[in-house]
Design a protein around this motif. Structure first.
Motif, PDB file in Angstrom:
ATOM      1  N   MET A 288       0.841  -1.178   0.000  1.00  0.00           N
ATOM      2  CA  MET A 288       0.000   0.000   0.000  1.00  0.00           C
ATOM      3  C   MET A 288       0.887   1.244   0.000  1.00  0.00           C
ATOM      4  SD  MET A 288      -3.298   1.089   0.107  1.00  0.00           S
ATOM      5  CE  MET A 288      -3.954  -0.545   0.126  1.00  0.00           C
ATOM      6  N   LYS A 289       0.458   2.242  -0.739  1.00  0.00           N
ATOM      7  CA  LYS A 289       1.217   3.491  -0.819  1.00  0.00           C
ATOM      8  C   LYS A 289       1.072   4.282   0.477  1.00  0.00           C
ATOM      9  CE  LYS A 289       0.742   4.084  -5.807  1.00  0.00           C
ATOM     10  NZ  LYS A 289       0.265   4.985  -6.855  1.00  0.00           N
ATOM     11  N   PRO A 290       2.011   5.204   0.729  1.00  0.00           N
ATOM     12  CA  PRO A 290       1.953   5.977   1.972  1.00  0.00           C
ATOM     13  C   PRO A 290       0.776   6.960   2.002  1.00  0.00           C
ATOM     14  CG  PRO A 290       3.752   6.745   0.576  1.00  0.00           C
ATOM     15  CD  PRO A 290       3.175   5.524  -0.081  1.00  0.00           C
ATOM     16  N   LEU A 291       0.524   7.490   3.201  1.00  0.00           N
ATOM     17  CA  LEU A 291      -0.467   8.530   3.387  1.00  0.00           C
ATOM     18  C   LEU A 291      -0.143   9.692   2.452  1.00  0.00           C
ATOM     19  CD1 LEU A 291      -2.714   9.965   5.159  1.00  0.00           C
ATOM     20  CD2 LEU A 291      -0.794  10.839   6.496  1.00  0.00           C
ATOM     21  N   LEU A 292      -1.154  10.266   1.831  1.00  0.00           N
ATOM     22  CA  LEU A 292      -0.941  11.372   0.902  1.00  0.00           C
ATOM     23  C   LEU A 292      -1.637  12.616   1.427  1.00  0.00           C
ATOM     24  CD1 LEU A 292       0.101  12.415  -1.863  1.00  0.00           C
ATOM     25  CD2 LEU A 292      -2.069  11.614  -2.844  1.00  0.00           C
ATOM     26  N   VAL A 293      -0.903  13.712   1.477  1.00  0.00           N
ATOM     27  CA  VAL A 293      -1.461  15.023   1.805  1.00  0.00           C
ATOM     28  C   VAL A 293      -1.441  15.835   0.520  1.00  0.00           C
ATOM     29  CG1 VAL A 293      -1.220  17.135   3.172  1.00  0.00           C
ATOM     30  CG2 VAL A 293      -0.569  14.917   4.171  1.00  0.00           C
ATOM     31  N   ILE A 294      -2.615  16.338   0.119  1.00  0.00           N
ATOM     32  CA  ILE A 294      -2.707  17.143  -1.095  1.00  0.00           C
ATOM     33  C   ILE A 294      -3.138  18.547  -0.713  1.00  0.00           C
ATOM     34  CG2 ILE A 294      -3.823  17.454  -3.335  1.00  0.00           C
ATOM     35  CD1 ILE A 294      -4.392  14.460  -3.395  1.00  0.00           C
ATOM     36  N   GLY A 295      -2.318  19.518  -1.044  1.00  0.00           N
ATOM     37  CA  GLY A 295      -2.665  20.921  -0.828  1.00  0.00           C
ATOM     38  C   GLY A 295      -3.348  21.451  -2.070  1.00  0.00           C
ATOM     39  N   LEU A 296      -4.579  21.913  -1.907  1.00  0.00           N
ATOM     40  CA  LEU A 296      -5.352  22.434  -3.026  1.00  0.00           C
ATOM     41  C   LEU A 296      -5.310  23.953  -3.040  1.00  0.00           C
ATOM     42  CD1 LEU A 296      -8.461  20.097  -2.734  1.00  0.00           C
ATOM     43  CD2 LEU A 296      -6.584  19.931  -4.378  1.00  0.00           C
ATOM     44  N   GLY A 297      -5.538  24.516  -4.211  1.00  0.00           N
ATOM     45  CA  GLY A 297      -5.623  25.967  -4.331  1.00  0.00           C
ATOM     46  C   GLY A 297      -4.616  26.515  -5.317  1.00  0.00           C
ATOM     47  N   ASN A 298      -4.704  27.809  -5.491  1.00  0.00           N
ATOM     48  CA  ASN A 298      -3.846  28.527  -6.428  1.00  0.00           C
ATOM     49  C   ASN A 298      -3.038  29.549  -5.646  1.00  0.00           C
ATOM     50  OD1 ASN A 298      -2.721  30.223  -8.319  1.00  0.00           O
ATOM     51  ND2 ASN A 298      -4.525  30.306  -9.610  1.00  0.00           N
ATOM     52  N   PRO A 299      -1.713  29.379  -5.554  1.00  0.00           N
ATOM     53  CA  PRO A 299      -0.902  30.296  -4.760  1.00  0.00           C
ATOM     54  C   PRO A 299      -0.888  31.720  -5.316  1.00  0.00           C
ATOM     55  CG  PRO A 299       0.503  28.830  -6.013  1.00  0.00           C
ATOM     56  CD  PRO A 299      -0.905  28.341  -6.200  1.00  0.00           C
ATOM     57  N   LEU A 300      -1.328  31.909  -6.540  1.00  0.00           N
ATOM     58  CA  LEU A 300      -1.388  33.249  -7.121  1.00  0.00           C
ATOM     59  C   LEU A 300      -2.663  33.995  -6.733  1.00  0.00           C
ATOM     60  CD1 LEU A 300      -0.110  32.416 -10.713  1.00  0.00           C
ATOM     61  CD2 LEU A 300       1.199  33.276  -8.765  1.00  0.00           C
ATOM     62  N   MET A 301      -3.592  33.289  -6.059  1.00  0.00           N
ATOM     63  CA  MET A 301      -4.885  33.875  -5.707  1.00  0.00           C
ATOM     64  C   MET A 301      -4.990  34.208  -4.215  1.00  0.00           C
ATOM     65  SD  MET A 301      -6.620  34.039  -8.536  1.00  0.00           S
ATOM     66  CE  MET A 301      -8.319  34.167  -8.033  1.00  0.00           C
ATOM     67  N   GLY A 302      -3.901  34.584  -3.590  1.00  0.00           N
ATOM     68  CA  GLY A 302      -3.938  34.992  -2.184  1.00  0.00           C
ATOM     69  C   GLY A 302      -4.313  33.855  -1.262  1.00  0.00           C
ATOM     70  N   ASP A 303      -5.377  34.084  -0.467  1.00  0.00           N
ATOM     71  CA  ASP A 303      -5.803  33.103   0.525  1.00  0.00           C
ATOM     72  C   ASP A 303      -6.125  31.744  -0.081  1.00  0.00           C
ATOM     73  OD1 ASP A 303      -5.567  35.145   2.308  1.00  0.00           O
ATOM     74  OD2 ASP A 303      -7.713  35.386   2.683  1.00  0.00           O
ATOM     75  N   ASP A 304      -6.573  31.693  -1.338  1.00  0.00           N
ATOM     76  CA  ASP A 304      -6.921  30.420  -1.970  1.00  0.00           C
ATOM     77  C   ASP A 304      -5.718  29.489  -2.056  1.00  0.00           C
ATOM     78  OD1 ASP A 304      -8.804  28.657  -3.412  1.00  0.00           O
ATOM     79  OD2 ASP A 304      -7.447  29.013  -5.104  1.00  0.00           O
TER      80      ASP A 304
END
Length: 115
Positions: A1-17
């Motif tokens: 089984m593959k390791p735990l995955l953390v995915i950060g969503l959003g667009n760093p060019l859109m400020g808080d998003d």
């Protein structure tokens, strides 16, 4: 089984998003990240990450949410949550994308929503 995955969503060019992106970026660069955990920047389309999600039992998502909580509040949003009806740059909300991906693969999601 593959390791735990953390995915950060959003667009760093859109400020808080871009908060999810920044969290994943920092986790991936941190030498203290456990060897059984992987962190990636997922952009604004969770479905684009389907190949990285496949074969995992657990995925943690980090994304900006718009709600009435004070800025910076982190809420744990379970995979059975109702859609947040967010107005955002995503084609599907993170909750909608989680629900769609769960139809195609046996994975457990947790969404960390950052106000």
């Amino acid at each position: 089984m593959k390791p735990l995955l953390v995915i950060g969503l959003g667009n760093p060019l859109m400020g808080d998003d871009g908060i999810g992106w920044r969290v994943a970026e920092r986790l991936a660069a941190d030498p203290r990240l456990p060897s059984d955990t992987e962190a990636i920047c997922g952009g604004t389309d969770l479905l684009r990450c389907a190949a990285q999600i496949e074969g995992r039992r657990r995925v943690i998502l980090v994304d900006a949410v718009q709600d009435d909580a004070p800025a910076g509040t982190v809420a744990v949003i379970g995979e059975d949550a109702a859609d947040l009806h967010q107005t955002n740059a995503h084609r599907l909300s993170a909750v909608q994308a989680m629900q769609l991906l769960r139809l195609t693969m046996p994975v457990s999601f947790t969404l960390l929503g950052v106000t």
